[in-house]
Design an enzyme around this catalytic site. Structure first.
Site, short mmCIF file in Angstrom:
data_model
loop_
_atom_site.label_atom_id
_atom_site.label_comp_id
_atom_site.label_asym_id
_atom_site.label_seq_id
_atom_site.Cartn_x
_atom_site.Cartn_y
_atom_site.Cartn_z
N GLU A 170 6.07 -17.40 -29.35
CA GLU A 170 7.47 -17.00 -29.47
C GLU A 170 7.54 -15.64 -30.16
O GLU A 170 6.78 -15.35 -31.08
CB GLU A 170 8.23 -18.04 -30.28
CG GLU A 170 9.72 -17.81 -30.36
CD GLU A 170 10.46 -18.86 -31.17
OE1 GLU A 170 11.64 -19.09 -30.90
OE2 GLU A 170 9.83 -19.47 -32.07
N CYS A 226 9.32 -23.72 -29.69
CA CYS A 226 9.43 -23.86 -31.14
C CYS A 226 10.28 -25.06 -31.58
O CYS A 226 9.82 -26.20 -31.50
CB CYS A 226 9.94 -22.55 -31.74
SG CYS A 226 9.62 -22.37 -33.53
N LYS A 243 15.50 -21.16 -24.55
CA LYS A 243 15.37 -22.13 -25.63
C LYS A 243 16.69 -22.88 -25.83
O LYS A 243 17.74 -22.29 -26.05
CB LYS A 243 14.97 -21.40 -26.91
CG LYS A 243 14.72 -22.27 -28.12
CD LYS A 243 14.28 -21.39 -29.29
CE LYS A 243 13.96 -22.19 -30.53
NZ LYS A 243 13.54 -21.29 -31.65
#
Length: 269
Positions: A40, A158, A113
């Site tokens: 990321e 993440c 995301k």
């Protein structure tokens, strides 16, 4: 299929970050990796969260996307571009997007995301929603490796790691987790969450992380790793830039799913 999880300690210089990413990807290619996953924010860790907006690109146009496409083609690998900021209709917010390119340099997939990180322990404060717009769609892509084996690859980023329902929806053979876990949360939860996602989904996990002290003062946990469907860590790199190489075995995947067919035993959707 041989795969690579790339670990970086990205800074505030786009040039330097892309140069370092290329160096590490060349090492992965030299080791025989067919699939490589960058972390990321691989291209940029700015001094402030708002700095992401300055380098946000339009989908299909931009230096970072050109880099990913050209590198995938030149190194003849499928390349997952960690994340990069992509422009949205709101100039005050960007998407934190993970783009995938095939060995011809063509874009295979885009995942934005879904879960945006917010944390405040009195000393560290983060709120990604201040500058990022959340995605809405679970995303996967199909990959045919050099041996002719088909793999269903599920994408996440993440903080998504904490939401098991996303990974159930992906129903994938391989789960990707490019990340920039903080040192605080990573030391407590990173490995146990990754292994849990591998075990409960009986899938390989490729987790590529930021890992070290960044120019902006942020410290990330690192510990990039590849995990097998039984929850075994196949390879790991603790801190600093590096390349984690591991072999994904389709026969091992089938064995785990056949000997303990828990995915067939689900009762609750």
């Amino acid at each position: 299929m041989k795969v690579a999880a790339i670990q970086m300690v990205s800074g505030i210089s786009l040039d330097a970050n892309l140069s370092e990413a290329l160096r590490l990807l060349r090492l992965a290619a030299a080791a025989g990796a067919e699939l490589a996953v960058l972390p990321e924010y691989f291209c940029f860790m700015g001094a402030r969260d708002e700095d992401k907006l300055v380098i946000a690109e339009t989908l299909g146009l931009g230096r970072v996307q050109d880099f990913l496409s050209d590198t995938a083609r030149d190194l003849r690998m499928t390349l997952v571009g960690g994340t990069l900021p992509l422009a949205t209709d709101d100039p005050a917010h960007a998407a934190n997007a993970s783009l995938v390119y095939d060995a011809r340099g063509q874009r295979l997939s885009r995942y934005d995301k879904i879960h945006l990180f917010r944390y405040d322990n009195g000393r560290e404060r983060y709120d990604e929603s201040a500058v990022l717009t959340a995605g809405t769609a679970p995303t996967h892509f199909e990959l045919l490796d050099q041996a002719g084996q088909a793999w269903r690859i599920g994408q996440s980023v993440c903080y998504d790691l904490r939401f098991a329902e996303l990974y159930r929806a992906l129903a994938a053979d391989v789960l990707l987790v490019p990340a920039a876990f903080t040192h605080t949360t990573g030391s407590a939860h990173w490995e146990v969450l990754l292994r849990a996602r591998a075990i409960e989904n009986q899938a390989y996990v490729i987790a590529s992380a930021q890992g070290g002290l960044h120019e902006n003062g942020r410290r990330t946990w690192g510990h990039s790793m590849v995990i097998d469907p039984w929850g075994q860590v196949l390879a790991m790199h603790a801190e600093g830039p590096g390349v984690v190489i591991a072999e994904l075995d389709a026969a091992r995947l089938r064995q785990v799913r056949e000997q303990l067919p828990s995915l067939q035993h689900r009762v609750l959707a």
